[in-house]
Design a protein around this motif. Structure first.
Motif, PDB file in Angstrom:
ATOM      1  N   VAL A  13       7.130   4.614  -7.818  1.00  0.00           N
ATOM      2  CA  VAL A  13       6.772   3.895  -6.197  1.00  0.00           C
ATOM      3  C   VAL A  13       7.500   3.463  -5.683  1.00  0.00           C
ATOM      4  N   SER A  68      10.686   9.170  -0.575  1.00  0.00           N
ATOM      5  CA  SER A  68      12.026   8.688  -0.863  1.00  0.00           C
ATOM      6  C   SER A  68      12.642  10.271  -0.089  1.00  0.00           C
ATOM      7  N   PRO A  84      13.070   4.050   3.081  1.00  0.00           N
ATOM      8  CA  PRO A  84      12.293   3.364   1.853  1.00  0.00           C
ATOM      9  C   PRO A  84      12.831   3.345   0.204  1.00  0.00           C
ATOM     10  N   ASP A 143       2.715  -2.881   6.098  1.00  0.00           N
ATOM     11  CA  ASP A 143       3.739  -2.597   4.206  1.00  0.00           C
ATOM     12  C   ASP A 143       2.759  -1.498   3.783  1.00  0.00           C
ATOM     13  N   GLU A 177      -1.396  -4.241   2.683  1.00  0.00           N
ATOM     14  CA  GLU A 177      -0.960  -3.301   2.579  1.00  0.00           C
ATOM     15  C   GLU A 177      -1.652  -2.267   2.527  1.00  0.00           C
ATOM     16  N   ALA A 232       5.547   8.893  -3.677  1.00  0.00           N
ATOM     17  CA  ALA A 232       6.472   7.982  -3.515  1.00  0.00           C
ATOM     18  C   ALA A 232       7.623   9.251  -4.057  1.00  0.00           C
ATOM     19  N   VAL A 244       2.247   1.618   0.219  1.00  0.00           N
ATOM     20  CA  VAL A 244       3.031   1.541  -0.607  1.00  0.00           C
ATOM     21  C   VAL A 244       2.805   2.592  -1.504  1.00  0.00           C
ATOM     22  N   SER A 259       8.042   1.920  -1.524  1.00  0.00           N
ATOM     23  CA  SER A 259       7.600   0.796  -0.541  1.00  0.00           C
ATOM     24  C   SER A 259       8.372   1.050   1.197  1.00  0.00           C
ATOM     25  N   THR A 307       8.628   1.611 -12.171  1.00  0.00           N
ATOM     26  CA  THR A 307       7.973   1.057 -13.382  1.00  0.00           C
ATOM     27  C   THR A 307       8.432   0.656 -14.369  1.00  0.00           C
ATOM     28  N   VAL A 349      -1.834   0.966   1.009  1.00  0.00           N
ATOM     29  CA  VAL A 349      -1.642   2.376  -0.593  1.00  0.00           C
ATOM     30  C   VAL A 349      -2.418   3.782   0.210  1.00  0.00           C
ATOM     31  N   THR A 397       8.223  -0.151   5.409  1.00  0.00           N
ATOM     32  CA  THR A 397       7.421  -0.114   6.294  1.00  0.00           C
ATOM     33  C   THR A 397       7.085   0.129   7.566  1.00  0.00           C
ATOM     34  N   TRP A 433       2.738   5.903  -4.488  1.00  0.00           N
ATOM     35  CA  TRP A 433       3.076   5.984  -6.298  1.00  0.00           C
ATOM     36  C   TRP A 433       3.076   7.471  -6.379  1.00  0.00           C
TER      37      TRP A 433
END
Length: 154
Positions: free
Chosen positions: A26, A63, A15, A51, A95, A59, A53, A28, A20, A97, A30, A55
């Protein structure tokens, strides 16, 4: 109207966590998701690469505890984005979310298949078992019972 999607697949790469300008996390990644059926001739299963994503706390969770090859269950919504590339061509991207991301396999099954997760204090997940986070509240969405909890009530 309803826009809800649930997927189960393996991460195709680690990941990618970013922040931001307002320091909102955030991530992303796959997912490689096998279709439930083979080709028209009954041949090999086909795989879709989707894909995703996520937040905020979701997130950070992804990660920290997921890597390439990890099995994940993603619950969220499908989003279509229109954009223009560097050459001025109009493009469209689909994608997911993610609202929630869950472990798709246990630590034991991952170890038996020769895989590994990023190491933490106990080598896999936060103390007390597996966790995922609800992105709306930031609270754990579930956790497994540990062997120290005694007998199950059923």
């Amino acid at each position: 109207m309803l826009n809800h999607i649930v997927l189960m697949g393996r991460l195709t790469r680690d990941p990618e966590l970013r922040y931001t300008q307002s320091q909102l996390p955030v991530v992303s990644f796959t997912l490689a998701v096998d279709r439930d059926f083979g080709g028209r001739d009954g041949g090999d299963r086909q795989t879709d690469f989707i894909d995703v994503v996520a937040w905020r706390s979701t997130a950070e969770f992804v990660s920290k505890y997921f890597t390439k090859g990890s099995m994940a269950v993603v619950s969220g919504r499908l989003q279509i984005r229109d954009w223009t590339d560097k050459e001025g061509n109009k493009r469209r991207n689909a994608e997911v979310v993610a609202d929630n991301v869950y472990f798709g396999e246990t630590k034991r099954s991952r170890e038996e298949s020769g895989g590994n997760y990023r190491s933490d204090s106990d080598g896999y997940a936060p103390r007390g078992g597996y966790q995922s986070f609800d992105s709306a509240s930031g609270a754990p969405a579930f956790s497994d019972l540990s062997s120290a909890d005694g007998e199950l009530p059923f």
